[in-house]
Scaffold this active site. Sequence first.
Site, short mmCIF file in Angstrom:
data_model
loop_
_atom_site.label_atom_id
_atom_site.label_comp_id
_atom_site.label_asym_id
_atom_site.label_seq_id
_atom_site.Cartn_x
_atom_site.Cartn_y
_atom_site.Cartn_z
N LYS A 13 0.83 -1.21 0.00
CA LYS A 13 0.00 0.00 0.00
C LYS A 13 0.86 1.26 0.00
CE LYS A 13 -2.53 -0.98 3.69
NZ LYS A 13 -2.01 -2.30 4.11
N ARG A 87 -9.77 0.15 9.05
CA ARG A 87 -9.30 -1.22 9.25
C ARG A 87 -10.36 -2.07 9.94
NH1 ARG A 87 -3.62 -0.39 8.89
NH2 ARG A 87 -2.25 -1.84 9.80
N ARG A 126 11.85 -6.35 5.22
CA ARG A 126 11.73 -4.90 5.12
C ARG A 126 12.61 -4.22 6.16
NH1 ARG A 126 5.68 -2.80 4.59
NH2 ARG A 126 5.46 -3.23 6.81
N ARG A 159 11.34 -2.60 11.86
CA ARG A 159 10.28 -2.16 12.77
C ARG A 159 9.92 -3.32 13.69
NH1 ARG A 159 5.74 -0.03 8.72
NH2 ARG A 159 4.52 -1.32 10.11
N ARG A 170 -0.27 -9.77 12.92
CA ARG A 170 -0.88 -8.70 12.09
C ARG A 170 -1.75 -9.30 11.00
NH1 ARG A 170 4.02 -5.26 10.21
NH2 ARG A 170 2.47 -3.94 9.22
#
Length: 223
Positions: A13, A87, A126, A159, A170
Amino acid sequence: MKIILLGSPGAGKGTHCKRIVEKYGVAHLSSGDILRRERLDGTELGKKAQDFMDAGELVPDDIVIEMMLGAIKKSGPAGYILDGFPRTVIQADRLDNALSRAGEKIDIVLNLRITDEVVVSRITGRRSCPKCGAVYHIENLKPKQEGICDYDGSQLIQRPDDKPEVVTRRLEAYREQTVAVVGYYERTHTVYHIDANEPLENIIADVFGKLDSLVASQTCGSD
Ligand code: AMP
């Protein structure tokens, strides 16, 4: 133009939003980025959100809704793209109500669809810049110098919520709460589903095609 971009964590996204913002000049309103900024700034809101975020849980609706409606109010006349919000169905419903009270509506809902295996490999590889938020990948999108941000020289980090065990949580949160948001918009708006397993440039072409037709129809409508 008022756009909602849906999709699971790791569906890309953020990357797509960046391209959309460059081309159409809309504001990028990412709930995750705004929450991370609040945490960095040490605000009350950031403190309330941090434990939920680090555990891969959703931050309570009331906190996020107030924050995002505030960001929408402050956005300029070119419109915005909502990234990571809504969400939950409660968030979607409260957003719709707030917009209709202001005589406004969402023009288009895009939904990026991706398989869990691709998501896990994308997210766990990431690396992010804690200062400017730039995002890299250990294999597909390396910085010029390993571990260092190209833009401001900061040390890149993983992160806390990009660690494998939290990514699994998640994805569960996404399945438990956010899949229903896609259903909500399918009942109330036209949703464009986009295959996010495809190479980036194909996805971008698909998204731009949809948005160009929307802009053309809005221009004709205003003649
Ligand atoms: P993201 O960068 O969009 O994956 O968001 C990172 C984290 O911020 C999520 O795992 C949640 O803890 C929190 N978050 C972001 N957006 C929302 C939202 N709309 N509702 C609840 N929590 C959110």
